[in-house]
Design a protein around this motif. Structure first.
Motif, PDB file in Angstrom:
ATOM      1  N   SER A   1      -1.413   3.130  -4.130  1.00 35.59           N
ATOM      2  CA  SER A   1      -1.627   1.822  -3.514  1.00 35.59           C
ATOM      3  C   SER A   1      -3.124   1.566  -3.347  1.00 35.59           C
ATOM      4  CB  SER A   1      -0.926   1.758  -2.150  1.00 35.59           C
ATOM      5  OG  SER A   1      -1.437   2.769  -1.286  1.00 35.59           O
ATOM      6  N   ILE A   2      -3.497   0.308  -3.388  1.00 39.68           N
ATOM      7  CA  ILE A   2      -4.910  -0.068  -3.298  1.00 39.68           C
ATOM      8  C   ILE A   2      -5.100  -1.022  -2.131  1.00 39.68           C
ATOM      9  CG2 ILE A   2      -5.430   0.311  -5.723  1.00 39.68           C
ATOM     10  CD1 ILE A   2      -4.982  -2.634  -6.251  1.00 39.68           C
ATOM     11  N   ARG A   3      -6.322  -0.982  -1.585  1.00 42.59           N
ATOM     12  CA  ARG A   3      -6.722  -1.873  -0.511  1.00 42.59           C
ATOM     13  C   ARG A   3      -8.026  -2.553  -0.879  1.00 42.59           C
ATOM     14  NH1 ARG A   3      -6.802   2.016   4.589  1.00 42.59           N
ATOM     15  NH2 ARG A   3      -8.095   3.142   3.083  1.00 42.59           N
ATOM     16  N   SER A   4      -8.341  -3.599  -0.166  1.00 39.59           N
ATOM     17  CA  SER A   4      -9.566  -4.327  -0.440  1.00 39.59           C
ATOM     18  C   SER A   4     -10.769  -3.389  -0.256  1.00 39.59           C
ATOM     19  CB  SER A   4      -9.687  -5.530   0.480  1.00 39.59           C
ATOM     20  OG  SER A   4     -10.835  -6.296   0.155  1.00 39.59           O
TER      21      SER A   4
ATOM     22  N   ASP B   1      -0.373  -4.509  -5.775  1.00 36.94           N
ATOM     23  CA  ASP B   1      -0.138  -3.553  -4.695  1.00 36.94           C
ATOM     24  C   ASP B   1      -0.615  -2.147  -5.030  1.00 36.94           C
ATOM     25  OD1 ASP B   1       1.056  -5.466  -3.041  1.00 36.94           O
ATOM     26  OD2 ASP B   1       2.996  -5.215  -4.042  1.00 36.94           O
ATOM     27  N   ASP B   2      -0.644  -1.790  -6.318  1.00 37.76           N
ATOM     28  CA  ASP B   2      -1.049  -0.432  -6.681  1.00 37.76           C
ATOM     29  C   ASP B   2      -1.858  -0.464  -7.976  1.00 37.76           C
ATOM     30  OD1 ASP B   2       0.789  -0.576  -8.837  1.00 37.76           O
ATOM     31  OD2 ASP B   2       2.392   0.100  -7.522  1.00 37.76           O
TER      32      ASP B   2
ATOM     33  N   LYS C   1      -7.114  -9.017  -2.398  1.00 32.61           N
ATOM     34  CA  LYS C   1      -7.957  -7.824  -2.280  1.00 32.61           C
ATOM     35  C   LYS C   1      -9.146  -7.945  -3.216  1.00 32.61           C
ATOM     36  CE  LYS C   1      -3.738  -5.052  -1.719  1.00 32.61           C
ATOM     37  NZ  LYS C   1      -2.852  -6.170  -2.128  1.00 32.61           N
TER      38      LYS C   1
ATOM     39  N   ASP D   1     -11.505  -1.014  -2.528  1.00 32.17           N
ATOM     40  CA  ASP D   1     -11.315   0.194  -3.330  1.00 32.17           C
ATOM     41  C   ASP D   1     -11.947   0.043  -4.704  1.00 32.17           C
ATOM     42  OD1 ASP D   1      -9.996   1.356  -1.292  1.00 32.17           O
ATOM     43  OD2 ASP D   1      -7.970   1.131  -2.140  1.00 32.17           O
TER      44      ASP D   1
ATOM     45  N   LYS E   1      -2.955 -10.751   1.528  1.00 31.91           N
ATOM     46  CA  LYS E   1      -2.586 -10.088   0.269  1.00 31.91           C
ATOM     47  C   LYS E   1      -3.741 -10.014  -0.720  1.00 31.91           C
ATOM     48  CE  LYS E   1       1.106  -9.287  -1.267  1.00 31.91           C
ATOM     49  NZ  LYS E   1       1.803  -8.021  -1.485  1.00 31.91           N
TER      50      LYS E   1
ATOM     51  N   ILE F   1     -11.443  -5.840  -5.402  1.00 31.07           N
ATOM     52  CA  ILE F   1     -11.396  -4.515  -6.037  1.00 31.07           C
ATOM     53  C   ILE F   1     -12.514  -4.417  -7.069  1.00 31.07           C
ATOM     54  CG2 ILE F   1     -10.010  -2.915  -7.410  1.00 31.07           C
ATOM     55  CD1 ILE F   1      -8.938  -3.329  -4.632  1.00 31.07           C
TER      56      ILE F   1
END
Length: 487
Positions: free
Chosen positions: A197-200, A171-172, A153, A202, A151, A155
């Motif tokens: 939504s975001i991911r590691s 999550d976003d 990330k 981004d 979970k 950023i």
């Protein structure tokens, strides 16, 4: 097989299904940590023998020792071979010779390690039940750690040009901005859009909007921009700034509160004067400034074809008007007003001018102009009252008229009036001497009690005065029409 080299790499004894702490706390086993991974098994009561000094016999030498190892599942059927001292004590025999003990030292260490491993795997039922929940907790924590790491990330958050790298469980984009206390408004730009939504790995960019009260070539409006400087704002709005006048420096920073910016772009304006045309490139604010930049002077009443304080437009033609002329003064009468007052001494319908009115006098000034050699229509330049008008005062009778005159009521007065004046109460003869229904002279009228002129009195009063005249003089005042009285 020789013993492993103590100085070389050593592998700890394999422990299956139980942790170190559980192993050391179990009362049925020897303490593993106290001896190290390859330490010899040395229970108490060995009578002072030093197992490390015993002679080690080679593996496979006949008669050196007997291999007493049994698998764990055979432990219940085959009793464990007692240790030498334990066996001797139990049978009442003496302890074996030191040489025999020395030959069996290495074998005993290996067998002890194998027994510990076997016992470690095959725990009694009660101990296994105690260790199983703890093993489940360890497994659960291991799985939770994996989810926790998944979970998290990394950023990169860039807020208004200030980047920073952070770790988040959001999550976003919306949740990330909320966690980082980044307030955004309707005019701010967010990329990616809120809710994405975001991911590691981004990058989330927030650019704050700034209000700019912009005036371009006289047109005012308010716009929002994410630019940080005046130059960036002009490029973002597509404003042609080359050769333009700017009220603020191009490098000036635009704060969150915004700023006011006046922009006058460069325009082409043609000035017509004295028969010549001059075209200039200018960013002037008024037509008057453009005329001056064209090298033209305005003298006296000279003016321009458009207001001098108006904003010059691109492609506009401005004509300079050379004005010469004089002034003309004219006098005009101001009409008077009439004021009426009631007079009870006069019969109803009778009006008498008590004071004649007098008109006033007004002086008017006109401007006569010649523009570029052409005479223009006079223009009103100003007015001045020289004399105020005096009102005329008229008395209006309110006294009731008598209905009859004895000796004259039975006569044909309508026929006489028709003959004398055509039945018109305000009729006047061509000479102006006689007037009214019965064409009476003013002097005769007044002698009968009338005031003013007979033609100004009502028809009833004129008939009353005529009847009185008939009583005095008969029909002689009307020599031509008097016979109608009896017809």
């Amino acid at each position: 097989m020789p013993d492993p080299d103590p100085s070389g790499p050593q592998r700890p004894l394999e422990r299956v299904g139980v942790s170190n702490s559980q192993y050391t706390q179990h009362s049925q086993f020897e303490t593993y940590e106290a001896y190290g991974p390859y330490a010899p098994y040395q229970p108490p009561g060995y009578g002072g023998y030093d197992l490390h000094d015993a002679q080690t016999l080679g593996y496979g030498v006949p008669g050196a020792y007997e291999d007493t190892y049994r698998p764990a599942y055979e432990a219940a059927e085959t009793p464990e071979t007692p240790l030498p001292r334990q066996a001797g004590s139990a049978a009442g025999e003496d302890a074996p010779a030191p040489a025999a003990r020395a030959g069996a030292g290495t074998g005993r260490r290996r067998r002890a390690a194998r027994r510990r491993k076997a016992r470690y795997i095959e725990l009694p039922d009660g101990s296994m039940r105690r260790l199983l929940p703890q093993a489940l907790v360890v497994a659960f924590l291991a799985g939770g750690t994996t989810a926790f790491v998944a979970k998290d990330k990394a950023i990169e958050l860039n807020v208004d040009g200030k980047p920073r790298t952070l770790h988040t469980f959001a999550d976003d984009v919306t949740e990330l901005l909320s966690q980082e206390n980044v307030d955004v408004g309707a005019h701010d730009v967010i990329a990616p859009a809120p809710g994405t939504s975001i991911r590691s790995g981004d990058e989330v960019v927030v650019q704050y909007g700034r209000p700019v009260r912009l005036t371009i070539d006289g047109h005012r409006r308010e716009v929002w921009t994410t630019a940080h400087t005046v130059q960036e704002a002009l490029e973002e709005m597509g404003v042609r700034a080359q050769g333009a006048y700017l009220s603020a420096a191009r490098s000036r920073a635009i704060g969150r509160a915004g700023l006011s910016l006046d922009v006058r772009t460069e325009r082409s304006v043609t000035v017509m004067a004295d028969g010549h045309a001059r075209t200039v490139r200018t960013n002037a604010a008024t037509v008057h400034e453009v005329v001056e930049e064209a090298g033209i002077s305005l003298r006296g009443e000279d003016t321009t074809s458009v207001p001098a304080d108006s904003f010059p437009r691109d492609g506009q033609t401005v004509t300079v008007l050379r004005v010469t002329g004089t002034k003309e003064i004219r006098e005009e009468e101001i009409p008077f007003k009439t004021q009426r007052t009631e007079d009870p001494s006069l019969f109803k319908g009778t009006e008498v001018v008590d004071r004649a009115g007098q008109p006033g006098l007004r002086r008017i000034t006109y401007s006569l102009r010649i523009v570029n050699g052409v005479r223009q229509k006079p223009r009103l330049a100003g007015t001045e009252v020289v004399r105020e008008p005096q009102p005329q005062v008229v008395k209006v009778g309110t006294k009731s008229l008598p209905t009859s005159v004895r000796g004259a009521d039975h006569l044909n007065w309508k026929g006489l009036a028709a003959c004398e004046s055509g039945g018109r109460a305000h009729a006047v003869d061509p000479s102006g001497t006689y007037g009214g229904l019965y064409q009476l002279e003013a002097r005769t009228w007044q002698s009968l009690g009338g005031s003013g002129r007979p033609q100004d009195a009502s028809a009833e009063e004129q008939t009353l005065r005529a009847k009185k005249l008939y009583v005095r003089r008969g029909s002689s005042p009307w020599p031509h029409c008097g016979a109608r009285l009896h017809g």
